[in-house]
Design a protein around this motif. Structure first.
Motif, mmCIF file in Angstrom:
data_model
loop_
_atom_site.group_PDB
_atom_site.id
_atom_site.type_symbol
_atom_site.label_atom_id
_atom_site.label_comp_id
_atom_site.label_asym_id
_atom_site.label_seq_id
_atom_site.Cartn_x
_atom_site.Cartn_y
_atom_site.Cartn_z
ATOM 1 N N THR A 28 0.839 -1.199 0.000
ATOM 2 C CA THR A 28 0.000 0.000 0.000
ATOM 3 C C THR A 28 0.873 1.248 0.000
ATOM 4 O OG1 THR A 28 -1.635 -1.191 1.290
ATOM 5 C CG2 THR A 28 -1.907 1.167 1.169
ATOM 6 N N ARG A 29 1.937 1.217 0.784
ATOM 7 C CA ARG A 29 2.838 2.355 0.930
ATOM 8 C C ARG A 29 3.506 2.746 -0.388
ATOM 9 N NH1 ARG A 29 7.243 4.162 1.957
ATOM 10 N NH2 ARG A 29 8.943 2.901 2.576
ATOM 11 N N LYS A 30 3.603 1.818 -1.325
ATOM 12 C CA LYS A 30 4.249 2.107 -2.618
ATOM 13 C C LYS A 30 3.555 3.230 -3.365
ATOM 14 C CE LYS A 30 6.293 -2.415 -3.311
ATOM 15 N NZ LYS A 30 6.247 -3.656 -4.092
ATOM 16 N N ALA A 31 2.274 3.442 -3.117
ATOM 17 C CA ALA A 31 1.535 4.529 -3.760
ATOM 18 C C ALA A 31 1.990 5.885 -3.234
ATOM 19 C CB ALA A 31 0.036 4.362 -3.524
ATOM 20 N N HIS A 32 2.836 5.877 -2.225
ATOM 21 C CA HIS A 32 3.199 7.095 -1.509
ATOM 22 C C HIS A 32 4.697 7.394 -1.574
ATOM 23 C CE1 HIS A 32 1.829 9.630 2.087
ATOM 24 N NE2 HIS A 32 0.915 9.785 1.161
ATOM 25 N N LEU A 33 5.427 6.778 -2.493
ATOM 26 C CA LEU A 33 6.886 6.891 -2.520
ATOM 27 C C LEU A 33 7.389 8.310 -2.746
ATOM 28 C CD1 LEU A 33 7.923 3.624 -4.378
ATOM 29 C CD2 LEU A 33 7.982 4.113 -1.928
ATOM 30 N N GLY A 34 6.589 9.170 -3.353
ATOM 31 C CA GLY A 34 7.010 10.554 -3.579
ATOM 32 C C GLY A 34 6.696 11.488 -2.426
ATOM 33 N N CYS A 35 6.144 10.960 -1.346
ATOM 34 C CA CYS A 35 5.731 11.781 -0.209
ATOM 35 C C CYS A 35 6.921 12.481 0.444
ATOM 36 C CB CYS A 35 5.019 10.903 0.822
ATOM 37 S SG CYS A 35 4.553 11.773 2.334
ATOM 38 N N MET A 36 6.742 13.756 0.785
ATOM 39 C CA MET A 36 7.816 14.520 1.424
ATOM 40 C C MET A 36 8.061 14.088 2.868
ATOM 41 S SD MET A 36 5.983 18.145 2.221
ATOM 42 C CE MET A 36 6.399 18.526 3.911
ATOM 43 N N VAL A 37 7.140 13.350 3.462
ATOM 44 C CA VAL A 37 7.300 12.910 4.845
ATOM 45 C C VAL A 37 7.908 11.515 4.903
ATOM 46 C CG1 VAL A 37 6.106 12.410 7.016
ATOM 47 C CG2 VAL A 37 5.392 14.339 5.615
ATOM 48 N N CYS A 38 7.361 10.586 4.142
ATOM 49 C CA CYS A 38 7.781 9.192 4.247
ATOM 50 C C CYS A 38 8.359 8.630 2.959
ATOM 51 C CB CYS A 38 6.605 8.335 4.683
ATOM 52 S SG CYS A 38 5.274 8.337 3.460
ATOM 53 N N GLY A 39 8.437 9.442 1.914
ATOM 54 C CA GLY A 39 8.927 8.965 0.635
ATOM 55 C C GLY A 39 10.434 8.880 0.575
ATOM 56 N N GLU A 40 10.915 8.597 -0.626
ATOM 57 C CA GLU A 40 12.342 8.391 -0.822
ATOM 58 C C GLU A 40 13.114 9.699 -0.973
ATOM 59 O OE1 GLU A 40 12.343 5.717 -4.127
ATOM 60 O OE2 GLU A 40 11.701 4.040 -2.869
ATOM 61 N N ALA A 47 13.218 14.408 1.698
ATOM 62 C CA ALA A 47 12.088 13.913 2.490
ATOM 63 C C ALA A 47 12.477 13.867 3.963
ATOM 64 C CB ALA A 47 11.688 12.519 2.002
ATOM 65 N N PHE A 48 11.468 13.861 4.835
ATOM 66 C CA PHE A 48 11.702 13.743 6.275
ATOM 67 C C PHE A 48 12.291 12.374 6.631
ATOM 68 C CE2 PHE A 48 8.268 16.880 8.044
ATOM 69 C CZ PHE A 48 8.809 17.901 7.282
ATOM 70 N N GLY A 49 11.992 11.372 5.813
ATOM 71 C CA GLY A 49 12.523 10.034 6.042
ATOM 72 C C GLY A 49 11.822 9.229 7.124
ATOM 73 N N LEU A 50 10.576 9.561 7.431
ATOM 74 C CA LEU A 50 9.850 8.820 8.462
ATOM 75 C C LEU A 50 9.573 7.395 8.015
ATOM 76 C CD1 LEU A 50 9.405 11.176 10.375
ATOM 77 C CD2 LEU A 50 7.001 10.644 10.355
#
Length: 159
Positions: A28-40, A47-50
């Protein structure tokens, strides 16, 4: 209606036949890989790297290192960063149940100033689901001291 102290879970998982249902949190998380909080992230978009860890009760937890680059007033974590962390935790709580969703509404209560240059814990849990709208709560704390709590509503996303 919700318990920000114990963050108890009363929701139900996404049905297997729903378009958002997947087999695992990581999938599910793969849909979110560009996220500034938890993405790459990357050189042009750090990214924050959470990294959220699902807990056996169905919630999620992560540790975040506050830093001066995230401050508002000197020595105090910016309220927008606090809100972002709480929102991300609630979204990951849904990921842990195989649900991809977007934030429809969020209320944040700031309880005390969050210092910079320390580790804080951000966690969330699902508290309900009605007509495809999920409700979750989140908190930001350190050593038993809660700095902020949030309640949010989330709508399924087909992405």
């Amino acid at each position: 209606m919700y318990d920000t102290e114990g963050l108890s879970i009363t929701g139900t998982p996404c049905p297997d036949d729903a378009p958002c249902a997947v087999k695992s949190y990581e999938e599910t998380r793969k849909a979110h890989l560009g996220c500034m909080v938890c993405g790459e992230g990357g050189p042009d978009a750090p990214a924050f790297g959470l990294r959220f860890i699902p807990d056996p009760a169905g919630g999620v937890l992560a540790t975040f290192r506050t830093a001066r680059r995230y401050q508002g007033y000197a020595g105090i974590l910016h309220g927008g960063v606090i809100s972002t962390l709480l929102d991300a935790a609630m979204v990951h709580c849904l990921f842990a149940r195989g649900v991809t969703a977007v934030t429809a509404e969020m209320t944040v209560r700031f309880l005390r100033e969050v210092p910079v240059d320390c580790d804080v814990c951000v966690g969330a849990t699902l508290i309900g689901e009605r007509h495809g709208v999920f409700q979750a709560v989140a908190s930001l704390s350190r050593g038993g001291t809660r700095f902020a709590v949030a309640k949010g509503k989330f709508c399924r996303s087909v992405r």
